[in-house]
Design a protein around this motif. Structure first.
Motif, PDB file in Angstrom:
ATOM      1  N   PHE A 176      -5.649  14.745   7.345  1.00  0.00           N
ATOM      2  CA  PHE A 176      -5.676  14.136   8.789  1.00  0.00           C
ATOM      3  C   PHE A 176      -5.740  14.989   9.781  1.00  0.00           C
ATOM      4  N   GLU A 177      -5.721  14.305  11.285  1.00  0.00           N
ATOM      5  CA  GLU A 177      -6.220  15.332  12.301  1.00  0.00           C
ATOM      6  C   GLU A 177      -5.048  13.959  13.023  1.00  0.00           C
ATOM      7  N   GLY A 178      -4.806  15.035  14.270  1.00  0.00           N
ATOM      8  CA  GLY A 178      -3.557  14.549  15.161  1.00  0.00           C
ATOM      9  C   GLY A 178      -3.545  14.782  16.773  1.00  0.00           C
ATOM     10  N   ARG A 179      -3.403  13.945  17.366  1.00  0.00           N
ATOM     11  CA  ARG A 179      -2.895  14.121  18.169  1.00  0.00           C
ATOM     12  C   ARG A 179      -1.722  13.482  19.073  1.00  0.00           C
ATOM     13  N   LYS A 180      -1.063  14.399  20.080  1.00  0.00           N
ATOM     14  CA  LYS A 180       0.171  13.610  19.780  1.00  0.00           C
ATOM     15  C   LYS A 180       0.217  13.582  21.115  1.00  0.00           C
ATOM     16  N   ARG A 181       1.530  12.578  22.358  1.00  0.00           N
ATOM     17  CA  ARG A 181       1.399  12.427  23.782  1.00  0.00           C
ATOM     18  C   ARG A 181       2.797  12.211  23.237  1.00  0.00           C
ATOM     19  N   GLN A 182       3.054  12.663  24.507  1.00  0.00           N
ATOM     20  CA  GLN A 182       4.774  12.139  25.145  1.00  0.00           C
ATOM     21  C   GLN A 182       4.614  12.101  26.572  1.00  0.00           C
ATOM     22  N   ILE A 183       5.570  10.063  26.563  1.00  0.00           N
ATOM     23  CA  ILE A 183       5.706   9.254  27.399  1.00  0.00           C
ATOM     24  C   ILE A 183       6.880   9.465  28.087  1.00  0.00           C
ATOM     25  N   LYS A 184       7.503   9.818  29.251  1.00  0.00           N
ATOM     26  CA  LYS A 184       8.185   9.676  30.318  1.00  0.00           C
ATOM     27  C   LYS A 184       7.719   8.303  31.217  1.00  0.00           C
ATOM     28  N   LYS A 185       9.402   7.825  31.323  1.00  0.00           N
ATOM     29  CA  LYS A 185       9.498   6.195  31.362  1.00  0.00           C
ATOM     30  C   LYS A 185      10.783   7.084  32.557  1.00  0.00           C
ATOM     31  N   ARG A 186      11.505   6.509  33.294  1.00  0.00           N
ATOM     32  CA  ARG A 186      12.351   7.201  34.265  1.00  0.00           C
ATOM     33  C   ARG A 186      12.728   7.867  33.652  1.00  0.00           C
ATOM     34  N   ASP A 187      14.869   7.955  32.983  1.00  0.00           N
ATOM     35  CA  ASP A 187      15.269   8.906  31.978  1.00  0.00           C
ATOM     36  C   ASP A 187      15.382   8.702  30.593  1.00  0.00           C
ATOM     37  N   ASN A 188      13.923   7.877  30.515  1.00  0.00           N
ATOM     38  CA  ASN A 188      13.199   7.771  29.029  1.00  0.00           C
ATOM     39  C   ASN A 188      12.114   8.480  28.021  1.00  0.00           C
ATOM     40  N   GLU A 189      12.286   9.132  27.400  1.00  0.00           N
ATOM     41  CA  GLU A 189      11.606   9.611  26.241  1.00  0.00           C
ATOM     42  C   GLU A 189      11.083   8.671  24.835  1.00  0.00           C
ATOM     43  N   TYR A 190       9.296   8.856  24.544  1.00  0.00           N
ATOM     44  CA  TYR A 190       8.632   8.360  23.854  1.00  0.00           C
ATOM     45  C   TYR A 190       7.594   9.411  23.103  1.00  0.00           C
ATOM     46  N   PHE A 191       7.682   9.516  22.151  1.00  0.00           N
ATOM     47  CA  PHE A 191       6.738  10.314  21.356  1.00  0.00           C
ATOM     48  C   PHE A 191       5.542   9.229  20.645  1.00  0.00           C
ATOM     49  N   PHE A 192       4.353   9.584  21.196  1.00  0.00           N
ATOM     50  CA  PHE A 192       3.617   9.070  20.747  1.00  0.00           C
ATOM     51  C   PHE A 192       2.556   9.899  19.947  1.00  0.00           C
ATOM     52  N   ASP A 193       2.024   9.776  18.157  1.00  0.00           N
ATOM     53  CA  ASP A 193       1.542  10.444  17.150  1.00  0.00           C
ATOM     54  C   ASP A 193       0.088   9.176  16.888  1.00  0.00           C
ATOM     55  N   GLU A 194      -1.471   9.995  17.233  1.00  0.00           N
ATOM     56  CA  GLU A 194      -2.108   9.345  16.058  1.00  0.00           C
ATOM     57  C   GLU A 194      -2.950   9.976  15.453  1.00  0.00           C
ATOM     58  N   TYR A 195      -2.642   9.331  14.701  1.00  0.00           N
ATOM     59  CA  TYR A 195      -3.948  10.267  13.345  1.00  0.00           C
ATOM     60  C   TYR A 195      -5.335   9.734  12.938  1.00  0.00           C
ATOM     61  N   LEU A 196      -6.304  10.233  12.958  1.00  0.00           N
ATOM     62  CA  LEU A 196      -7.234   9.948  11.960  1.00  0.00           C
ATOM     63  C   LEU A 196      -7.139  10.885  10.457  1.00  0.00           C
ATOM     64  N   LEU A 197      -7.266   9.342   9.467  1.00  0.00           N
ATOM     65  CA  LEU A 197      -6.416   9.851   8.658  1.00  0.00           C
ATOM     66  C   LEU A 197      -8.519   9.915   7.359  1.00  0.00           C
ATOM     67  N   LYS A 198      -8.189  10.474   6.080  1.00  0.00           N
ATOM     68  CA  LYS A 198      -9.637  10.236   5.484  1.00  0.00           C
ATOM     69  C   LYS A 198      -8.570  10.870   3.823  1.00  0.00           C
ATOM     70  N   ASP A 199      -9.297   9.335   2.925  1.00  0.00           N
ATOM     71  CA  ASP A 199      -8.444   9.646   1.576  1.00  0.00           C
ATOM     72  C   ASP A 199      -8.942  10.548   1.169  1.00  0.00           C
ATOM     73  N   SER A 200      -8.950  10.199  -0.913  1.00  0.00           N
ATOM     74  CA  SER A 200      -9.515  11.691  -1.512  1.00  0.00           C
ATOM     75  C   SER A 200     -10.827  10.801  -1.617  1.00  0.00           C
ATOM     76  N   LEU A 201     -11.294  10.156  -1.491  1.00  0.00           N
ATOM     77  CA  LEU A 201     -12.328   9.615  -0.988  1.00  0.00           C
ATOM     78  C   LEU A 201     -13.851   9.585  -0.293  1.00  0.00           C
ATOM     79  N   ASN A 202     -12.577  10.190   1.133  1.00  0.00           N
ATOM     80  CA  ASN A 202     -12.976  10.650   2.153  1.00  0.00           C
ATOM     81  C   ASN A 202     -14.230   9.204   3.062  1.00  0.00           C
ATOM     82  N   LYS A 203     -12.938   8.060   2.548  1.00  0.00           N
ATOM     83  CA  LYS A 203     -12.920   6.868   3.445  1.00  0.00           C
ATOM     84  C   LYS A 203     -11.885   6.891   5.054  1.00  0.00           C
ATOM     85  N   PRO A 204     -12.332   6.807   6.585  1.00  0.00           N
ATOM     86  CA  PRO A 204     -11.460   6.578   7.647  1.00  0.00           C
ATOM     87  C   PRO A 204     -10.317   5.866   7.452  1.00  0.00           C
ATOM     88  N   ALA A 205      -9.268   6.093   8.432  1.00  0.00           N
ATOM     89  CA  ALA A 205      -8.817   4.937   8.532  1.00  0.00           C
ATOM     90  C   ALA A 205      -7.673   5.297   9.844  1.00  0.00           C
TER      91      ALA A 205
END
Length: 261
Positions: A176-205
């Motif tokens: 996989f290749e990943g991209r991470k993002r932090q989201i701040k809303k007032r006094d709360n934090e959220y975390f978001f991960d976006e992954y481009l996956l490839k299986d053993s047959l090189n099929k993407p997801a």
């Protein structure tokens, strides 16, 4: 299930078919110039929208329309008490429009609810985690996992949580290749991960994961979607609508409106 129609983009946008009977869709701004920021950080100008509750969770009601500030992409539909319901239409940049029927999903224990445009088969993975799989949908394979745990995630544990999650992806046979993002809303934090996956047959997801403690600091929440199939941009918009319509008890998990700050 999604229905497809073909669109012509010009100064105004027309939908041919899709149950809209050739209605003209005017792209206009509302007086408040409310801005919706989706989970991926993309911003949309809101037209026609109104709130039941302006002060806290900004609970949407009635017809809402979102127009991308970055590309040719528009979607619109109705909310009921902050949850997308009924027919929603997505006008994509490639000139294709799709409509979907949205319903509210509530888990068996009543801990959370959110809206979905799919027929789902649900199962309980463990005491806190629920797995939802789409049935015969045109988007390919879509799996949603919702984890609601009364053990909050601490700053010290977050690095370990990320590392263990990525080890789990590799153990399932993906690179996989990943991209991470932090989201701040007032006094709360959220975390978001976006992954481009490839299986053993090189099929993407794709794998999208939003997580963090809820604003009331009662639960740790993880909202994940796995997608192997076509129409990636559409699935991203659907994922963001689902994630921002997630309610834990009576409280909204993440408020997506920029001017609410």
């Amino acid at each position: 299930m999604l229905k497809i129609c073909f669109l012509s983009f010009a100064l105004a946008i027309y939908c041919i078919g899709c149950g809209l009977r050739n209605n003209k869709v005017e792209v206009e701004t509302n007086d408040a110039r409310e801005v919706y920021e989706n989970i991926f950080g993309e911003r949309y100008l809101v037209a026609n929208g109104s709130f039941l509750d302006q002060k806290k969770d900004r609970v949407e009601t009635g017809l809402w329309q979102y127009t991308s500030l970055e590309r040719t992409f528009v979607f619109f539909g109705n909310y009921t008490n902050g949850l997308p319901t009924g027919e929603w239409t997505f006008l994509l940049s490639d000139g294709v429009g799709l409509t979907s029927q949205w319903d509210v999903y509530s888990n068996k224990l009543g801990i959370f609810s959110f809206s979905v445009p799919f027929a789902l088969l649900d199962s309980t993975v463990d005491a806190t985690m629920f797995k939802l799989t789409t049935l015969n949908d045109s988007l390919g394979k879509v799996t949603i996992i919702v984890n609601v745990d009364d053990k909050l995630l601490t700053k010290e544990e977050r690095g370990k949580f990320d590392s263990e999650s990525e080890i789990g992806i590799r153990e399932q046979g993906y690179t996989f290749e990943g991209r991470k993002r932090q989201i701040k809303k007032r006094d709360n934090e959220y975390f978001f991960d976006e992954y481009l996956l490839k299986d053993s047959l090189n099929k993407p997801a794709k794998l999208y994961r939003l997580y963090g403690n809820d604003p009331q600091k009662k639960y740790f929440v993880e909202f994940t979607l796995f997608h192997a199939g076509p129409k990636v941009d559409l699935v991203k918009a659907i994922y963001s609508l689902m994630a921002t319509s997630l309610y834990i008890g009576k409280g909204r998990f993440l408020n997506p409106y920029v001017l609410s700050e």
